[in-house]
Design a protein around this motif. Sequence first.
Motif, PDB file in Angstrom:
ATOM      1  N   VAL A 166      11.373 -11.019   1.535  1.00 31.09           N
ATOM      2  CA  VAL A 166      11.387 -10.499   2.907  1.00 31.09           C
ATOM      3  C   VAL A 166      10.365 -11.318   3.684  1.00 31.09           C
ATOM      4  O   VAL A 166       9.163 -11.234   3.420  1.00 31.09           O
ATOM      5  N   THR A 167      10.836 -12.114   4.615  1.00 30.67           N
ATOM      6  CA  THR A 167       9.928 -13.021   5.316  1.00 30.67           C
ATOM      7  C   THR A 167       9.092 -12.309   6.376  1.00 30.67           C
ATOM      8  O   THR A 167       7.962 -12.709   6.644  1.00 30.67           O
ATOM      9  N   ASP A 168       9.643 -11.258   6.990  1.00 30.19           N
ATOM     10  CA  ASP A 168       8.904 -10.487   7.995  1.00 30.19           C
ATOM     11  C   ASP A 168       9.427  -9.058   7.984  1.00 30.19           C
ATOM     12  O   ASP A 168      10.469  -8.758   8.565  1.00 30.19           O
ATOM     13  N   ALA A 173      15.331  -4.297   9.247  1.00 34.79           N
ATOM     14  CA  ALA A 173      15.685  -2.891   9.477  1.00 34.79           C
ATOM     15  C   ALA A 173      15.440  -2.014   8.265  1.00 34.79           C
ATOM     16  O   ALA A 173      15.178  -0.820   8.397  1.00 34.79           O
ATOM     17  N   ARG A 174      15.496  -2.589   7.073  1.00 32.52           N
ATOM     18  CA  ARG A 174      15.276  -1.806   5.854  1.00 32.52           C
ATOM     19  C   ARG A 174      13.823  -1.399   5.672  1.00 32.52           C
ATOM     20  O   ARG A 174      13.535  -0.400   4.992  1.00 32.52           O
ATOM     21  N   PHE A 175      12.903  -2.141   6.261  1.00 32.30           N
ATOM     22  CA  PHE A 175      11.489  -1.951   5.948  1.00 32.30           C
ATOM     23  C   PHE A 175      10.581  -1.739   7.157  1.00 32.30           C
ATOM     24  O   PHE A 175       9.413  -1.389   6.977  1.00 32.30           O
ATOM     25  N   LYS A 176      11.065  -1.931   8.372  1.00 31.76           N
ATOM     26  CA  LYS A 176      10.166  -1.954   9.524  1.00 31.76           C
ATOM     27  C   LYS A 176       9.432  -0.638   9.744  1.00 31.76           C
ATOM     28  O   LYS A 176       8.344  -0.630  10.341  1.00 31.76           O
ATOM     29  N   ASN A 178       8.694   1.427   7.067  1.00 33.46           N
ATOM     30  CA  ASN A 178       8.129   1.790   5.777  1.00 33.46           C
ATOM     31  C   ASN A 178       6.635   2.093   5.942  1.00 33.46           C
ATOM     32  O   ASN A 178       5.929   1.365   6.634  1.00 33.46           O
ATOM     33  N   PRO A 179       6.132   3.177   5.330  1.00 38.55           N
ATOM     34  CA  PRO A 179       4.694   3.494   5.462  1.00 38.55           C
ATOM     35  C   PRO A 179       3.773   2.365   5.034  1.00 38.55           C
ATOM     36  O   PRO A 179       2.660   2.250   5.552  1.00 38.55           O
ATOM     37  N   LEU A 180       4.209   1.511   4.121  1.00 39.15           N
ATOM     38  CA  LEU A 180       3.373   0.397   3.684  1.00 39.15           C
ATOM     39  C   LEU A 180       3.423  -0.779   4.660  1.00 39.15           C
ATOM     40  O   LEU A 180       2.658  -1.739   4.511  1.00 39.15           O
ATOM     41  N   VAL A 181       4.308  -0.703   5.632  1.00 41.67           N
ATOM     42  CA  VAL A 181       4.418  -1.726   6.681  1.00 41.67           C
ATOM     43  C   VAL A 181       3.684  -1.276   7.938  1.00 41.67           C
ATOM     44  O   VAL A 181       2.922  -2.036   8.534  1.00 41.67           O
ATOM     45  N   VAL A 182       3.887  -0.014   8.319  1.00 39.78           N
ATOM     46  CA  VAL A 182       3.278   0.491   9.551  1.00 39.78           C
ATOM     47  C   VAL A 182       1.815   0.871   9.358  1.00 39.78           C
ATOM     48  O   VAL A 182       1.079   1.062  10.330  1.00 39.78           O
ATOM     49  N   ALA A 183       1.376   1.003   8.094  1.00 37.22           N
ATOM     50  CA  ALA A 183      -0.025   1.313   7.787  1.00 37.22           C
ATOM     51  C   ALA A 183      -0.458   0.464   6.590  1.00 37.22           C
ATOM     52  O   ALA A 183       0.331  -0.330   6.069  1.00 37.22           O
ATOM     53  N   ALA A 184      -1.709   0.645   6.163  1.00 31.07           N
ATOM     54  CA  ALA A 184      -2.250  -0.149   5.057  1.00 31.07           C
ATOM     55  C   ALA A 184      -1.314  -0.107   3.853  1.00 31.07           C
ATOM     56  O   ALA A 184      -0.798   0.962   3.508  1.00 31.07           O
ATOM     57  N   PRO A 185      -1.040  -1.282   3.246  1.00 25.77           N
ATOM     58  CA  PRO A 185      -1.698  -2.590   3.420  1.00 25.77           C
ATOM     59  C   PRO A 185      -1.038  -3.486   4.462  1.00 25.77           C
ATOM     60  O   PRO A 185      -1.271  -4.678   4.474  1.00 25.77           O
ATOM     61  N   TYR A 186      -0.169  -2.931   5.346  1.00 27.09           N
ATOM     62  CA  TYR A 186       0.451  -3.677   6.437  1.00 27.09           C
ATOM     63  C   TYR A 186       1.267  -4.871   5.936  1.00 27.09           C
ATOM     64  O   TYR A 186       1.053  -6.013   6.333  1.00 27.09           O
ATOM     65  N   ILE A 187       2.226  -4.583   5.100  1.00 28.39           N
ATOM     66  CA  ILE A 187       3.060  -5.639   4.523  1.00 28.39           C
ATOM     67  C   ILE A 187       3.897  -6.309   5.607  1.00 28.39           C
ATOM     68  O   ILE A 187       4.554  -5.646   6.401  1.00 28.39           O
TER      69      ILE A 187
END
Length: 244
Positions: A166-168, A173-176, A178-187
């Motif tokens: 996943v480049t970004d 849409a599958r991950f935008k 996701n709690p790990l994207v919107v908060a720590a560790p901010y994937i």
Amino acid sequence: MQTTEDSTSDVAITSTEAARLLGVSVSTAQLWMESGVLESWKTPGGHRRARRSAVLSLLNKISTALSDEQAALHSSGDGALFPIPDNEAQRLCALEETGLLAHPDPAFDRITRLANQLLGTPIALITLLSADHQHFKSKQGVEICETPRSWAFCSHVIMQDELFMVTDAKEDARFKNNPLVVAAPYIRFYAGIPLVHDGFSLGTLCVIDREPRLLRAIERQALQDLAAVATDLMALRVRDHRQA
């Protein structure tokens, strides 16, 4: 004039109360607090507290995420939304029989350290996927030891036989949401390879960055080579477990 209800609506609440609002277990709510997914603080007595508004904000993010991902993901049968292999029951039995979930193993840390060094990433993990959780057999760059499986990018990795990238995540849409994207560790960037034992994908070797990126061919090969080393080490540990 502000009503009593308005003035007390953003009170500090306990992890048990937060779990009730979010519809999750207390242990999951505590994990979210500790990892920073749910903004919180510790009292002088060492107890976690969160504002009611922060809990409701997270609940809204989760609801949005589930709505966005409903079309892409399918149900495991118990209401949890994440990709499920066709051989999931057999895969879970195989994982349990390996003994790999029993305890940490520093030997795996050498692999994740090398992954970070070779690919220049801040986070590297070796994960094992049980029915409801993503367990970190080895971790570099994070403090938590597991996440709910519904958060796991690695759930997508075990659905295939090759590199999953996943480049970004913010643009996916599958991950935008996701709690790990919107908060720590901010994937933002993720790349993972399935770790296969006896024909079953038990988990992954993955690297994570907080900035979008794309792996070069030499970096892909390095990750594949390290995954092969991790798979070999898993096989040794399983053999030792069965002989014990």
